[in-house]
Design an enzyme around this catalytic site. Structure first.
Site, PDB file in Angstrom:
ATOM      1  N   ARG A 197       0.865  -1.177   0.000  1.00  0.00           N
ATOM      2  CA  ARG A 197       0.000   0.000   0.000  1.00  0.00           C
ATOM      3  C   ARG A 197       0.904   1.230   0.000  1.00  0.00           C
ATOM      4  O   ARG A 197       1.946   1.238   0.653  1.00  0.00           O
ATOM      5  CB  ARG A 197      -0.880   0.015   1.257  1.00  0.00           C
ATOM      6  CG  ARG A 197      -2.110  -0.875   1.175  1.00  0.00           C
ATOM      7  CD  ARG A 197      -3.134  -0.303   0.184  1.00  0.00           C
ATOM      8  NE  ARG A 197      -4.334  -1.101   0.064  1.00  0.00           N
ATOM      9  CZ  ARG A 197      -4.545  -2.014  -0.878  1.00  0.00           C
ATOM     10  NH1 ARG A 197      -3.612  -2.271  -1.780  1.00  0.00           N
ATOM     11  NH2 ARG A 197      -5.702  -2.655  -0.938  1.00  0.00           N
TER      12      ARG A 197
ATOM     13  N   HIS B 278      -0.669   0.995 -10.320  1.00  0.00           N
ATOM     14  CA  HIS B 278      -1.348  -0.015  -9.473  1.00  0.00           C
ATOM     15  C   HIS B 278      -1.836  -1.183 -10.326  1.00  0.00           C
ATOM     16  O   HIS B 278      -3.042  -1.494 -10.342  1.00  0.00           O
ATOM     17  CB  HIS B 278      -2.511   0.629  -8.688  1.00  0.00           C
ATOM     18  CG  HIS B 278      -2.857  -0.154  -7.439  1.00  0.00           C
ATOM     19  ND1 HIS B 278      -3.286   0.424  -6.273  1.00  0.00           N
ATOM     20  CD2 HIS B 278      -2.819  -1.493  -7.177  1.00  0.00           C
ATOM     21  CE1 HIS B 278      -3.497  -0.509  -5.359  1.00  0.00           C
ATOM     22  NE2 HIS B 278      -3.219  -1.682  -5.888  1.00  0.00           N
TER      23      HIS B 278
END
Lengths: 314, 314
Positions: B229, B277
């Site tokens: 993350r 991502h």
């Protein structure tokens, strides 16, 4: 046992090899040659030759030669030298190139499935455009040649959860692959592969074996990877096959003639990656260490590592 | 057992998820929402929520909600939603992202050691300039987080003959790595790594854990890879650390804020790779199958897969 004189020949690294051998404590007499002229003067007195791309015509001048250690894995040029006496032992480096070559192959495969070129272009443009990448997992790799290089590819392919088939002459490592094919079954071997990787030695039996017929039996969208020898593949056939879409692409580190001709169409064909024979470089210190170990075995009359079966050609 | 109504929420793929669930034979009532307004109308009647980035303020409107299945692996936004009742079960997808993320990581690592960008430039220029590439073999990777993603990285790193260290909270997979460190030993953990890969969940304990001090303890020339993350890393600290050469580079697929601000210096810093991502995409059919299996377990009151420990935060 006095092993006599070792002639070290390499156009770029001969002195580095000699230095590495001295650092490894090798006590044999070393003669060092960087070019054919120097080699011509030294080869008559050489008992052992440690060389890369030794001029083939000079083997006929070797009067005392008993053993040739090739600095690389491919010995086709040595075996075809007309002056090489049938009693001379030939050894090649084995078990050193597998990890490098496998890293090369997986670098290129992963770069394709993860679309790295496209990703770099997005970054240069500061663009955030997510996509769902393809995966290696579940794809089928065929490894032609199950020597130390091929087996390292199989090992890494398993870690990527790929299916793996193999083709080899002897079948002695058939248990490592899902399906094993002999050299008479190329068409069946390639028919279901997503990726075909060539790691075969170049011998009279393998020269040009990947021809129009084999290429035409590959799946559309499949990929040919050649990290073996360029002349395994008929390059003219490959250009036509790529134009026809079977295989869909190629990763080529070796070629019929090296350096690859700047006029070759391969440089710019879509889906083709060309690299300058970098997949499995001979590292001076590692090859020197291999030779030093082999020399110790030679002194003790123990079996040499990488001994070539001159009839089989590797 | 009637499980009631399943609300399926995703801004792009909600209908594809519902369709996949129907194809999998899921018989529960499905309500489908593509946007917060539709979700606001449907959430009061929802018993189960299958969602990605569900608007956190809407949890307070859920009167019947007993279970939230996140479509991804990260649940920090769900757990921090103030209206989520303490009795609601939260599950995340586990065991699906490891292979994709590990392929992403090794694609980027191998692209660096094999100098793929340079190789492509040589090809475009039709230049034959061999070089000796670096190798992954023998390098040391540190994996922070030994969940299903971290363990898949360890497995592939072993196939590349890398040394592997690990850091995790529980230590339950410490036997997989050469050296295991707890969360109080970041500085010792990173000191000898060539590559640090972050796969940790984002929790109050891990938010910003990779700060100036940890980055400054990394080796010059080392590489930070973040596939966990974004907020695990203090991005401002990272920019300064990269400027100072520790670490030497970074591969970043996640960021404090996504999309990454076009004005971020990270886009153009030398040695930094930015991707949008994409390392572990949620694949609709695979996530739907995961949920269908979990729903069957739910009906039978069996333990759910990927059940989140809300106190631990993952």
């Amino acid at each position: 046992m006095d092993v006599g004189t070792v002639l070290v020949y390499d156009r770029r690294e001969a002195e580095a090899y000699a230095q590495a051998l001295r650092e490894l404590g090798v006590s044999a007499r070393l003669a060092v040659a960087f070019d054919p002229e120097a080699a011509r003067a030294l080869v008559p007195e050489a008992d052992i030759l440690l060389a890369w791309r030794f001029p083939p015509e000079l083997y006929a001048l070797a009067r005392r030669l008993r053993w040739v250690q090739c600095m690389g894995a491919g010995v086709e040029d040595i075996l075809s030298a007309p002056g090489l006496g049938p009693e001379v032992l030939v050894t090649r480096v084995v078990d050193q190139f597998g990890p490098s070559i496998a890293e090369y192959v997986f670098a290129e495969l992963l770069a394709r499935v993860r679309r790295l070129d496209e990703t770099r272009a997005l970054q240069r443009a500061r663009l955030w455009r997510p996509f769902v990448a393809d995966r290696l997992a579940g794809r089928r790799m065929g490894v032609a040649g199950l020597g130390s290089i091929g087996r390292e590819l199989v090992r890494k392919a398993r870690a990527f959860d790929m299916a793996v088939d193999g083709l080899s002459r002897t079948g002695s490592h058939a248990h490592l692959v899902d399906r094993h094919f002999g050299p008479d079954a190329w068409l069946e071997f390639v028919a279901e592969l997503d990726v075909l990787v060539l790691t075969l030695p170049l011998t009279p039996a393998t020269r040009g074996v990947v021809d129009a017929q084999v290429l035409g039996a590959m799946r559309p969208g499949s990929l040919l990877v050649n990290v073996g020898r360029g002349a395994l593949v008929r390059e003219e056939d490959l250009v036509r096959a790529l134009d026809a879409g079977r295989p869909g692409g190629a990763v080529l580190d070796v070629f019929e003639r090296e350096p690859l001709d700047p006029a070759s169409p391969l440089w710019e064909m879509p889906g083709v990656t060309v690299t300058p024979h970098v997949s499995g470089p001979s590292r001076t210190r590692e090859v020197a260490a291999f030779f030093a170990e082999n020399l110790a075995r030679y002194r003790r009359s123990q079996p040499l590592m990488g001994l070539v079966d001159r009839a089989a050609g590797y």
